[in-house]
Structure formats: structure tokens, C-alpha cells
Design a protein around this motif. Structure first.
Motif, PDB file in Angstrom:
ATOM      1  N   VAL A  34       0.925  -1.297  -0.074  1.00 51.76           N
ATOM      2  CA  VAL A  34       0.076  -0.153  -0.017  1.00 51.76           C
ATOM      3  C   VAL A  34       0.838   1.229   0.005  1.00 51.76           C
ATOM      4  CG1 VAL A  34      -1.908   1.177   1.302  1.00 51.76           C
ATOM      5  CG2 VAL A  34      -1.822  -1.132   1.634  1.00 51.76           C
ATOM      6  N   MET A  35       0.575   2.095  -1.096  1.00 54.41           N
ATOM      7  CA  MET A  35       1.353   3.233  -1.064  1.00 54.41           C
ATOM      8  C   MET A  35       0.992   4.577  -0.864  1.00 54.41           C
ATOM      9  SD  MET A  35       3.727   1.876  -4.578  1.00 54.41           S
ATOM     10  CE  MET A  35       5.009   3.331  -4.180  1.00 54.41           C
ATOM     11  N   ASN A  89       4.977  12.342   9.210  1.00 51.65           N
ATOM     12  CA  ASN A  89       3.575  12.672   8.733  1.00 51.65           C
ATOM     13  C   ASN A  89       2.573  11.416   8.862  1.00 51.65           C
ATOM     14  OD1 ASN A  89       1.438  14.400   7.317  1.00 51.65           O
ATOM     15  ND2 ASN A  89       1.660  12.720   5.703  1.00 51.65           N
ATOM     16  N   ILE A  90       3.014  10.253   8.404  1.00 49.95           N
ATOM     17  CA  ILE A  90       2.301   9.229   8.498  1.00 49.95           C
ATOM     18  C   ILE A  90       2.273   8.714  10.212  1.00 49.95           C
ATOM     19  CG2 ILE A  90       3.942   7.084   8.415  1.00 49.95           C
ATOM     20  CD1 ILE A  90       0.599   7.448   6.203  1.00 49.95           C
ATOM     21  N   ILE A  91       3.371   8.869  10.954  1.00 53.13           N
ATOM     22  CA  ILE A  91       3.462   8.675  12.397  1.00 53.13           C
ATOM     23  C   ILE A  91       2.298   9.408  12.994  1.00 53.13           C
ATOM     24  CG2 ILE A  91       4.782   8.778  14.474  1.00 53.13           C
ATOM     25  CD1 ILE A  91       7.069   7.877  12.511  1.00 53.13           C
ATOM     26  N   GLY A  97      -5.346   9.524  15.112  1.00 48.62           N
ATOM     27  CA  GLY A  97      -6.299   8.600  14.587  1.00 48.62           C
ATOM     28  C   GLY A  97      -6.817   9.392  13.117  1.00 48.62           C
ATOM     29  N   ILE A  98      -5.949   9.887  12.313  1.00 47.54           N
ATOM     30  CA  ILE A  98      -6.402  10.379  10.922  1.00 47.54           C
ATOM     31  C   ILE A  98      -6.184   9.419   9.898  1.00 47.54           C
ATOM     32  CG2 ILE A  98      -5.788  12.156   9.283  1.00 47.54           C
ATOM     33  CD1 ILE A  98      -4.629  13.986  11.594  1.00 47.54           C
ATOM     34  N   ALA A  99      -7.395   9.287   9.212  1.00 47.17           N
ATOM     35  CA  ALA A  99      -7.234   8.230   8.243  1.00 47.17           C
ATOM     36  C   ALA A  99      -7.756   8.781   6.860  1.00 47.17           C
ATOM     37  CB  ALA A  99      -8.415   6.940   8.701  1.00 47.17           C
ATOM     38  N   ASP A 100      -6.899   9.494   6.113  1.00 50.30           N
ATOM     39  CA  ASP A 100      -7.392  10.089   4.955  1.00 50.30           C
ATOM     40  C   ASP A 100      -6.446   9.755   3.744  1.00 50.30           C
ATOM     41  OD1 ASP A 100      -4.734  11.079   5.590  1.00 50.30           O
ATOM     42  OD2 ASP A 100      -5.336  13.118   5.364  1.00 50.30           O
ATOM     43  N   ASP A 101      -5.988   8.685   3.837  1.00 44.72           N
ATOM     44  CA  ASP A 101      -5.203   7.884   2.606  1.00 44.72           C
ATOM     45  C   ASP A 101      -5.390   6.305   2.979  1.00 44.72           C
ATOM     46  OD1 ASP A 101      -3.178   7.202   4.211  1.00 44.72           O
ATOM     47  OD2 ASP A 101      -1.952   8.740   3.504  1.00 44.72           O
ATOM     48  N   MET A 102      -4.977   5.772   1.748  1.00 39.67           N
ATOM     49  CA  MET A 102      -5.159   4.108   1.834  1.00 39.67           C
ATOM     50  C   MET A 102      -4.547   3.639   3.229  1.00 39.67           C
ATOM     51  SD  MET A 102      -6.866   1.840   0.325  1.00 39.67           S
ATOM     52  CE  MET A 102      -6.889   0.455  -0.488  1.00 39.67           C
ATOM     53  N   VAL A 103      -3.237   4.167   3.275  1.00 37.44           N
ATOM     54  CA  VAL A 103      -2.119   3.699   4.299  1.00 37.44           C
ATOM     55  C   VAL A 103      -2.935   3.913   5.615  1.00 37.44           C
ATOM     56  CG1 VAL A 103       0.033   3.959   5.541  1.00 37.44           C
ATOM     57  CG2 VAL A 103      -0.143   3.718   2.955  1.00 37.44           C
TER      58      VAL A 103
END
Length: 179
Positions: A34-35, A89-91, A97-103
Motif C-alpha cells: 500500500v503506497m 507525517n504518517i506517524i 487517528g487521522i485516516a485520510d489515505d489508503m495507508v
């Protein structure tokens, strides 16, 4: 066969994720990548599709298979999630609890699945108190971290922030899956 979900984010170390995918696949694991959009600026999905022989996921709104909610489907079949490299950013997104992309949506949908996070970023970013707080928060929630190493970084600085050695990452994942 154990399923490894390899999440690749937009660090210059993204090219090393190809080696991780290749090694895990050759060792008999079913690896799906997943990218993030940023990762795709540094390495192509075709690389991971070729190495793993599996579809690569990146767009939350693309229909990969009819009648499937992809982030839920991926989460349900995952035995271990590996985020390598993991940007600040991803960490931060996961810690908050931010879920705004596929990862991030797949990670939020995981239940009782070990998640290994391999930070890779500039030393100043890694040592930033906010990033360290996010790492502490995730550690307290049961996420695992494979610490970055000290090295010359892409920006020319010398310090802690380089992605851990591929061998260490693969060995850690395989040891966990063999338990």
C-alpha cells in the motif's frame, strides 16, 4: 502462508522498501503493498507489483475488486503490517487517528494485528518533541518501532533518522511471524 501488508510512505528511503518486499516474498510470505501518494513520487507501484506478484493499493476511491471495501478487506487478511519507511507525517496521522489515505485507513481498520513502524526522516524531524510524543503514544498503544540508525542522511546531515538496515527489518518481521 502469512500475509504481510507493506505500507510505503514518502521518505527518500522508499526505494529500500522494494528490497524488503523482495526479500519477504522470496522467503515465502504473501506481501501486498500500500503506497501513499508521496511514496509514488519516489518509487512506482510497478516495482512492488513486479516483486510481489500482487496488486498495489494506493487510492481509497478506486474499485480494485467489485463488492469489496478494500481497506477493510486488506485489514482482515493481514497477519502483520509493516510501515517502512514511515515519515513523520504518517506517524502523526496514525497517532492522532487521522485516516485520510489508503495507508492510514487500512491501519485504522486493523484489529489484533501487529504493526511495525520504521521511521525514516531527517534527524531534526525525528528528534522533534511532537514526533517523539507521537512515537511514545503509538508505543503505549501497542505499536512496535524499529529504530532508525545514525548515518549520513539524504540531506547531507549526519545523525539518527536513516531507515534501519533492511536485514534487521526483515529479520524482525520474520521472527514475529514465526512465533
Amino acid at each position: 502462508m502469512k500475509n504481510v501488508l507493506l505500507c510505503v510512505t514518502g521518505s527518500i528511503a522508499a526505494y529500500k522498501a522494494a528490497d524488503i518486499a523482495n526479500r519477504l516474498t522470496k522467503d515465502g510470505y504473501h506481501v501486498e503493498a500500500v503506497m501513499t501518494e508521496s511514496a509514488q513520487e519516489l518509487i512506482t507501484p510497478l516495482t512492488f507489483r513486479t516483486l510481489t506478484k500482487n496488486r498495489v493499493y494506493s487510492n481509497m476511491f478506486q474499485e480494485y475488486e467489485p463488492d469489496k471495501v478494500e481497506h477493510i478487506s486488506l485489514a482482515k487478511k493481514t497477519d502483520l503490517c509493516l510501515i517502512a519507511p514511515a515519515t513523520a507525517n504518517i506517524i502523526g496521522k496514525i497517532a492522532n487517528g487521522i485516516a485520510d489515505d489508503m495507508v492510514t485507513t487500512v491501519v485504522m481498520a486493523l484489529k489484533d494485528v501487529p504493526v511495525y513502524i520504521c521511521p525514516a526522516m531527517n534527524t531534526n524531524m525525528y528528534e522533534n518533541p511532537i514526533v517523539q510524543r507521537n512515537i511514545k503514544t503509538l508505543s503505549e498503544l501497542g505499536y512496535y518501532f524499529i529504530e532508525p540508525k545514525s548515518s549520513y542522511l539524504a540531506c547531507g546531515d549526519l545523525g539518527k533518522g536513516a531507515l534501519a538496515d533492511v536485514e534487521l527489518i526483515v529479520e524482525t518481521v520474520e521472527q514475529h511471524l514465526k512465533k
